[in-house]
Design an enzyme around this catalytic site. Sequence first.
Site, short mmCIF file in Angstrom:
data_model
loop_
_atom_site.label_atom_id
_atom_site.label_comp_id
_atom_site.label_asym_id
_atom_site.label_seq_id
_atom_site.Cartn_x
_atom_site.Cartn_y
_atom_site.Cartn_z
N GLY A 82 0.05 -3.16 -6.89
CA GLY A 82 -1.29 -3.09 -7.48
C GLY A 82 -1.26 -2.24 -8.74
O GLY A 82 -0.47 -1.29 -8.86
N GLY A 160 -7.93 -12.94 -5.48
CA GLY A 160 -7.10 -12.36 -6.54
C GLY A 160 -5.73 -11.98 -6.04
O GLY A 160 -5.01 -11.21 -6.66
N PRO A 188 -9.07 -22.63 -4.52
CA PRO A 188 -8.28 -23.16 -3.41
C PRO A 188 -6.79 -23.11 -3.73
O PRO A 188 -6.38 -23.23 -4.88
CB PRO A 188 -8.76 -24.62 -3.30
CG PRO A 188 -10.09 -24.64 -3.96
CD PRO A 188 -10.06 -23.59 -5.03
N ARG A 246 -6.61 -2.42 -0.85
CA ARG A 246 -7.06 -1.18 -1.46
C ARG A 246 -8.34 -0.75 -0.74
O ARG A 246 -9.16 -1.58 -0.36
CB ARG A 246 -7.38 -1.37 -2.95
CG ARG A 246 -6.16 -1.47 -3.83
CD ARG A 246 -5.37 -0.17 -3.90
NE ARG A 246 -4.21 -0.26 -4.77
CZ ARG A 246 -2.97 -0.58 -4.39
NH1 ARG A 246 -2.72 -0.82 -3.10
NH2 ARG A 246 -1.98 -0.65 -5.25
N ASP A 270 -4.68 0.43 6.39
CA ASP A 270 -3.54 1.11 5.75
C ASP A 270 -3.99 1.76 4.44
O ASP A 270 -3.25 2.49 3.83
CB ASP A 270 -2.41 0.10 5.47
CG ASP A 270 -1.15 0.79 4.96
OD1 ASP A 270 -0.79 1.84 5.52
OD2 ASP A 270 -0.55 0.29 3.99
N HIS A 294 -1.19 4.63 4.25
CA HIS A 294 -0.78 3.73 3.15
C HIS A 294 0.74 3.56 3.13
O HIS A 294 1.42 4.00 2.19
CB HIS A 294 -1.29 4.25 1.81
CG HIS A 294 -1.32 3.17 0.76
ND1 HIS A 294 -2.25 3.13 -0.24
CD2 HIS A 294 -0.52 2.09 0.55
CE1 HIS A 294 -2.03 2.07 -1.02
NE2 HIS A 294 -0.97 1.42 -0.55
#
Length: 331
Positions: A82, A160, A188, A246, A270, A294
């Site tokens: 990320g 995303g 899709p 996140r 997490d 995490h």
Amino acid sequence: QIPSKVLEARLTGVTPGLDRVLNLTHSIHYMRLAAIQLPRFPRSELLKKVAGIQGLYRLLSERIDADVLDAPESTVSTMSVGYDHVSLEELKKTGTRLGYTPEVLTEAAAELTVALLLATSCQLLEAVDEAKVSGWGSWKPLWMCGYGLTDSTMGILGLGCIDELQQTVAMHLKPFGVRKFLYINTAPQPKMAAAIPTEFVPLEEMARCSDFITVCCMLSPGSQSICNSSMFSQMKDTTIFSNRSRGSVVNQDDLYQALASGHIAAAGLDVMVPEPLPTDHPLFKFKNCVILPHITNATWSRVVKGCYRDPPTALCKGEILTENLIIYILF
Ligand SMILES: O=CC(=O)O
């Protein structure tokens, strides 16, 4: 430990603007990479250290914004999949390239998703605690009963989502006998639909029909707080929710309420806000909320191999990027 040496740099292809990154790898030993040390240091210290440097290599726990990017870095790299902690706007303004680690974590993230779902559905942590304090007493047929993955409907929120993570998560869960997969994404995903198979549904339908919901999306303005009271209120009281994307994708107060009111069965997290979550945070008081520190990225594959490339075109606001720069970093 601190990565001290870049032992091998391998380059594939060149894109306009990649020359700056090329320069970085060719001369990495000679550049001033003052901030390469990975342990977190105070923001004020980071700001001091970035002055006059040409390359910045940091972790996801630090906001890389205008203050940090004030110096003319040639490249910024983050040891994370990320990059929501990096201001792409600012990077564009200064023409700074961003390196991150896509794909490196796909399998590990899928495995952790399975672990979180099993830990919550089998009440593993609570059971371990009970075993330690002899809490099991005499045989009780209904004690610690959970909801299994077999025959379940699994909702995968991958809005995303990058790097086929959503599909990998589904692939990892399929052998557990999941009956039906529902998914959400920005569009899709025919390849995944064919491979699993899985059904593209609106958020409300996923919330209503899933026995398990697992979140593996990127944090973006579109996914911020997407898991909120409206979503939780539509879930069944037997549904288990898990998040390893996140923390900000979830409205944590709403999640707290959903657990406190028994509106959902359990949660496995997490990621959360803030990280680390203070030990007196009310979420810790729930036995049916499994909280991990995490650890999705805690895999040796990510430590020894980093694949650096620019973020997807859409997020890069029209910049055309085609090739990868791969750097192997050994500790
Ligand atoms: O969460 C982990 C990562 O983005 O690498």
